[in-house]
Write a protein that holds these residues in place. Sequence first.
Motif, PDB file in Angstrom:
ATOM      1  N   GLN A   1       1.096  -1.191  -0.080  1.00  0.00           N
ATOM      2  CA  GLN A   1      -0.282  -0.024   0.061  1.00  0.00           C
ATOM      3  C   GLN A   1       0.904   1.349   0.030  1.00  0.00           C
ATOM      4  O   GLN A   1       1.912   1.469   0.778  1.00  0.00           O
ATOM      5  N   HIS A   2       0.575   2.195  -0.922  1.00  0.00           N
ATOM      6  CA  HIS A   2       1.247   3.330  -1.064  1.00  0.00           C
ATOM      7  C   HIS A   2       0.588   4.591  -1.248  1.00  0.00           C
ATOM      8  O   HIS A   2      -0.417   4.426  -2.070  1.00  0.00           O
ATOM      9  N   PHE A   3       0.728   5.696  -0.444  1.00  0.00           N
ATOM     10  CA  PHE A   3       0.326   6.828  -0.800  1.00  0.00           C
ATOM     11  C   PHE A   3       1.135   7.804  -1.518  1.00  0.00           C
ATOM     12  O   PHE A   3       2.270   7.706  -1.454  1.00  0.00           O
ATOM     13  N   CYS A   4       0.376   8.120  -2.735  1.00  0.00           N
ATOM     14  CA  CYS A   4       1.573   8.701  -3.541  1.00  0.00           C
ATOM     15  C   CYS A   4       0.824  10.159  -4.203  1.00  0.00           C
ATOM     16  O   CYS A   4      -0.250  10.802  -3.939  1.00  0.00           O
ATOM     17  N   HIS A   5       2.006  10.802  -4.845  1.00  0.00           N
ATOM     18  CA  HIS A   5       1.571  11.953  -5.206  1.00  0.00           C
ATOM     19  C   HIS A   5       2.221  12.072  -6.770  1.00  0.00           C
ATOM     20  O   HIS A   5       3.398  11.998  -6.920  1.00  0.00           O
ATOM     21  N   PHE A   6       1.228  12.616  -7.824  1.00  0.00           N
ATOM     22  CA  PHE A   6       1.790  12.779  -9.073  1.00  0.00           C
ATOM     23  C   PHE A   6       1.846  14.053  -9.385  1.00  0.00           C
ATOM     24  O   PHE A   6       0.784  14.872  -9.373  1.00  0.00           O
ATOM     25  N   ILE A   7       2.888  14.728  -9.202  1.00  0.00           N
ATOM     26  CA  ILE A   7       3.364  16.016  -9.178  1.00  0.00           C
ATOM     27  C   ILE A   7       3.023  16.998 -10.487  1.00  0.00           C
ATOM     28  O   ILE A   7       2.581  18.228 -10.382  1.00  0.00           O
ATOM     29  N   LEU A   8       2.830  16.335 -11.544  1.00  0.00           N
ATOM     30  CA  LEU A   8       2.461  17.143 -12.850  1.00  0.00           C
ATOM     31  C   LEU A   8       1.157  17.623 -12.672  1.00  0.00           C
ATOM     32  O   LEU A   8       0.855  18.803 -13.238  1.00  0.00           O
ATOM     33  N   THR A   9       0.127  16.906 -11.929  1.00  0.00           N
ATOM     34  CA  THR A   9      -1.331  17.382 -11.935  1.00  0.00           C
ATOM     35  C   THR A   9      -1.623  17.548 -10.640  1.00  0.00           C
ATOM     36  O   THR A   9      -2.899  17.795 -10.258  1.00  0.00           O
ATOM     37  N   LYS A  10      -0.952  17.247  -9.567  1.00  0.00           N
ATOM     38  CA  LYS A  10      -0.882  17.753  -8.131  1.00  0.00           C
ATOM     39  C   LYS A  10      -1.920  16.448  -7.574  1.00  0.00           C
ATOM     40  O   LYS A  10      -2.508  16.681  -6.595  1.00  0.00           O
ATOM     41  N   GLU A  11      -2.261  15.356  -8.251  1.00  0.00           N
ATOM     42  CA  GLU A  11      -3.024  14.413  -8.177  1.00  0.00           C
ATOM     43  C   GLU A  11      -2.357  13.585  -6.946  1.00  0.00           C
ATOM     44  O   GLU A  11      -1.252  13.083  -6.857  1.00  0.00           O
ATOM     45  N   ARG A  12      -3.184  13.453  -5.543  1.00  0.00           N
ATOM     46  CA  ARG A  12      -2.851  12.247  -4.735  1.00  0.00           C
ATOM     47  C   ARG A  12      -3.823  10.954  -5.039  1.00  0.00           C
ATOM     48  O   ARG A  12      -4.705  11.110  -4.999  1.00  0.00           O
ATOM     49  N   PHE A  13      -3.121   9.870  -4.586  1.00  0.00           N
ATOM     50  CA  PHE A  13      -3.738   8.492  -4.788  1.00  0.00           C
ATOM     51  C   PHE A  13      -3.084   7.703  -4.160  1.00  0.00           C
ATOM     52  O   PHE A  13      -1.941   7.705  -3.548  1.00  0.00           O
ATOM     53  N   PHE A  14      -3.866   6.616  -3.907  1.00  0.00           N
ATOM     54  CA  PHE A  14      -3.441   5.540  -3.124  1.00  0.00           C
ATOM     55  C   PHE A  14      -3.304   4.485  -4.047  1.00  0.00           C
ATOM     56  O   PHE A  14      -4.341   4.225  -4.947  1.00  0.00           O
ATOM     57  N   ALA A  15      -2.271   3.511  -4.134  1.00  0.00           N
ATOM     58  CA  ALA A  15      -2.133   2.411  -4.823  1.00  0.00           C
ATOM     59  C   ALA A  15      -1.751   1.300  -3.910  1.00  0.00           C
ATOM     60  O   ALA A  15      -1.064   1.259  -2.834  1.00  0.00           O
ATOM     61  N   ARG A  16      -2.582   0.238  -4.526  1.00  0.00           N
ATOM     62  CA  ARG A  16      -2.347  -0.999  -3.794  1.00  0.00           C
ATOM     63  C   ARG A  16      -1.899  -2.125  -4.606  1.00  0.00           C
ATOM     64  O   ARG A  16      -2.270  -2.169  -6.046  1.00  0.00           O
ATOM     65  N   ILE A  17      -0.952  -2.871  -4.305  1.00  0.00           N
ATOM     66  CA  ILE A  17      -0.163  -4.011  -5.239  1.00  0.00           C
ATOM     67  C   ILE A  17      -0.754  -5.294  -4.667  1.00  0.00           C
ATOM     68  O   ILE A  17      -0.465  -5.364  -3.263  1.00  0.00           O
ATOM     69  N   GLY A  18      -0.924  -6.393  -5.279  1.00  0.00           N
ATOM     70  CA  GLY A  18      -1.244  -7.450  -4.864  1.00  0.00           C
ATOM     71  C   GLY A  18      -1.219  -8.624  -5.846  1.00  0.00           C
ATOM     72  O   GLY A  18      -0.993  -8.355  -7.053  1.00  0.00           O
ATOM     73  N   GLY A  19      -1.148  -9.931  -5.614  1.00  0.00           N
ATOM     74  CA  GLY A  19      -1.025 -10.907  -6.630  1.00  0.00           C
ATOM     75  C   GLY A  19       0.282 -10.716  -7.195  1.00  0.00           C
ATOM     76  O   GLY A  19       1.493 -10.749  -6.563  1.00  0.00           O
ATOM     77  N   GLU A  20       0.273 -11.169  -8.483  1.00  0.00           N
ATOM     78  CA  GLU A  20       1.398 -11.207  -9.366  1.00  0.00           C
ATOM     79  C   GLU A  20       2.008  -9.882  -9.366  1.00  0.00           C
ATOM     80  O   GLU A  20       3.411  -9.818  -9.703  1.00  0.00           O
ATOM     81  N   ASP A  21       1.343  -8.818  -9.227  1.00  0.00           N
ATOM     82  CA  ASP A  21       2.012  -7.521  -9.354  1.00  0.00           C
ATOM     83  C   ASP A  21       2.784  -7.285  -8.074  1.00  0.00           C
ATOM     84  O   ASP A  21       3.980  -6.745  -8.301  1.00  0.00           O
TER      85      ASP A  21
END
Length: 95
Positions: free
Chosen positions: A29-49
Amino acid sequence: MADPCNRCGKCCLHMRRYMLVERSIGDTQHFCHFILTKERFFARIGGEDLVRFRDSDRMKQYPDSCPFLRPGEDESFHCTIYSFRPDHCRRFFCA
């Protein structure tokens, strides 16, 4: 209409400076910031990923790539947060 992803990785190979992981809760689980658009989002990784994400050594030859990009088979690339990617990534299409 956007072309389907061909997994070339070109859209993500130079995104490290724009895709910031602000805080991680383990590998999944990762709290992320895409600085080009100032978007903050939560990324979840599971399984084969998650298996792919943990194999970060294979990405050392691509130091500027998105932290969630991993090599696939046959010289392709794989987004380990594809289901949780930011809007900017969702709107990108190969030209």
